[in-house]
Design a protein around this motif. Sequence first.
Motif, PDB file in Angstrom:
ATOM      1  N   GLY A 162       0.815  -1.250   0.048  1.00 27.19           N
ATOM      2  CA  GLY A 162      -0.010   0.008  -0.108  1.00 27.19           C
ATOM      3  C   GLY A 162       0.965   1.496   0.100  1.00 27.19           C
ATOM      4  N   ASP A 163       0.219   2.200   0.203  1.00 25.74           N
ATOM      5  CA  ASP A 163       0.778   3.612   0.171  1.00 25.74           C
ATOM      6  C   ASP A 163       1.094   4.074   1.736  1.00 25.74           C
ATOM      7  N   ALA A 164       1.081   3.503   2.645  1.00 28.24           N
ATOM      8  CA  ALA A 164       1.350   3.960   3.793  1.00 28.24           C
ATOM      9  C   ALA A 164       2.590   4.788   3.967  1.00 28.24           C
ATOM     10  N   CYS A 165       2.471   5.904   4.760  1.00 28.57           N
ATOM     11  CA  CYS A 165       3.718   6.709   5.001  1.00 28.57           C
ATOM     12  C   CYS A 165       4.058   7.389   3.669  1.00 28.57           C
ATOM     13  N   ALA A 166       3.157   7.481   2.711  1.00 29.64           N
ATOM     14  CA  ALA A 166       3.681   8.257   1.601  1.00 29.64           C
ATOM     15  C   ALA A 166       4.045   9.730   1.759  1.00 29.64           C
ATOM     16  N   SER A 167       3.553  10.395   2.928  1.00 24.13           N
ATOM     17  CA  SER A 167       3.647  11.769   3.188  1.00 24.13           C
ATOM     18  C   SER A 167       5.224  11.836   3.603  1.00 24.13           C
ATOM     19  N   CYS A 168       5.658  10.765   4.296  1.00 27.19           N
ATOM     20  CA  CYS A 168       6.912  11.037   4.921  1.00 27.19           C
ATOM     21  C   CYS A 168       8.154  10.267   4.206  1.00 27.19           C
ATOM     22  N   LEU A 169       7.877   9.521   3.345  1.00 27.38           N
ATOM     23  CA  LEU A 169       9.006   8.813   2.570  1.00 27.38           C
ATOM     24  C   LEU A 169       9.952   9.648   1.806  1.00 27.38           C
ATOM     25  N   PRO A 170       9.599  10.949   1.172  1.00 29.40           N
ATOM     26  CA  PRO A 170      10.572  11.790   0.555  1.00 29.40           C
ATOM     27  C   PRO A 170      11.561  12.269   1.689  1.00 29.40           C
ATOM     28  N   ARG A 171      11.247  12.424   2.861  1.00 31.35           N
ATOM     29  CA  ARG A 171      12.298  13.101   3.845  1.00 31.35           C
ATOM     30  C   ARG A 171      12.606  12.113   4.913  1.00 31.35           C
ATOM     31  N   SER A 172      12.154  10.990   4.625  1.00 35.48           N
ATOM     32  CA  SER A 172      12.322   9.651   5.613  1.00 35.48           C
ATOM     33  C   SER A 172      13.823   9.285   5.979  1.00 35.48           C
ATOM     34  N   ARG A 173      13.860   9.037   7.295  1.00 40.05           N
ATOM     35  CA  ARG A 173      15.357   8.479   7.491  1.00 40.05           C
ATOM     36  C   ARG A 173      15.430   7.216   6.834  1.00 40.05           C
ATOM     37  N   VAL A 174      14.493   6.380   6.466  1.00 42.03           N
ATOM     38  CA  VAL A 174      14.932   5.122   5.630  1.00 42.03           C
ATOM     39  C   VAL A 174      15.552   5.575   4.283  1.00 42.03           C
ATOM     40  N   TRP A 175      14.881   6.681   3.626  1.00 36.94           N
ATOM     41  CA  TRP A 175      15.354   7.187   2.286  1.00 36.94           C
ATOM     42  C   TRP A 175      16.655   7.500   2.406  1.00 36.94           C
ATOM     43  N   LYS A 176      16.994   8.459   3.540  1.00 33.04           N
ATOM     44  CA  LYS A 176      18.457   8.884   3.752  1.00 33.04           C
ATOM     45  C   LYS A 176      19.236   7.823   3.652  1.00 33.04           C
ATOM     46  N   VAL A 177      19.036   6.927   4.605  1.00 34.94           N
ATOM     47  CA  VAL A 177      20.017   5.972   4.548  1.00 34.94           C
ATOM     48  C   VAL A 177      20.081   5.251   3.292  1.00 34.94           C
ATOM     49  N   ARG A 178      19.127   5.077   2.501  1.00 35.22           N
ATOM     50  CA  ARG A 178      19.272   4.326   1.119  1.00 35.22           C
ATOM     51  C   ARG A 178      20.305   4.988   0.079  1.00 35.22           C
ATOM     52  N   GLU A 179      20.053   6.454   0.246  1.00 36.87           N
ATOM     53  CA  GLU A 179      21.117   7.262  -0.300  1.00 36.87           C
ATOM     54  C   GLU A 179      22.661   7.109   0.051  1.00 36.87           C
ATOM     55  N   LEU A 180      22.551   7.108   1.457  1.00 36.80           N
ATOM     56  CA  LEU A 180      23.955   6.960   2.254  1.00 36.80           C
ATOM     57  C   LEU A 180      24.593   5.667   1.790  1.00 36.80           C
ATOM     58  N   LEU A 181      23.756   4.799   1.985  1.00 35.07           N
ATOM     59  CA  LEU A 181      24.122   3.161   1.354  1.00 35.07           C
ATOM     60  C   LEU A 181      24.745   3.134   0.224  1.00 35.07           C
TER      61      LEU A 181
END
Length: 145
Positions: free
Chosen positions: A21-40
Motif C-alpha cells: 500500500g501507500d502507507a507513510c507516503a507523506s513521510c517517504l521523501p524526507r524519511s530516515r529510511v530514504w536518507k539511509v538508502r542514499e547514504l548506502l
Amino acid sequence: MIPAVFRRLCPDCDEDLVTHGDACASCLPRSRVWKVRELLRQYEEFFRACVGSAPWSVQRTWAKRVLLRESFAMLAPTGVGKTAFGMVTSLFHRARGWGRSYIILPTVLLVRQVKADLEVYAARARESGLLDAEPRIVAYWGGMK
C-alpha cells in the motif's frame, strides 16, 4: 495478497505501515529510511572504489547499521570481510567529515597489514574523487620506539 498492517511502526512519523500500500507516503521523501538508502548507495560506490568490488550482503547490512548510527557487534567467521569493512568505513567517515576512527587489532602483523591496506584504499578513493584530502593514518603497536 492480503495486506498486513503494522500499527505505529513507521520509523519516521509513527504512523501505520501497510504492506502492498501507500502507507507513510507523506513521510517517504524526507524519511530516515530514504536518507539511509542514499547514504548506502554512496557507501557502496566508495567501497567499490576502495576495494575494487561491491560489498557483500553482510557488509551492506553492517553498513546500514553504521549509517543509522546503531551500536552492534560484527560476529562472523574469518574471511568474511570484517576488517575490510572496518577500513572502508573509517575512510568513508573521513570523507563525510564525521570524525576520527580507531581500529584496534590483536596482532602487530595485522596492524601493519591494515595500515598498508588503508593507505592503498585511501589512494584509490582519492583517485576516484571520493576522498578530498589524504587522511592521516597512524599505526601503533606495543614495543614500538
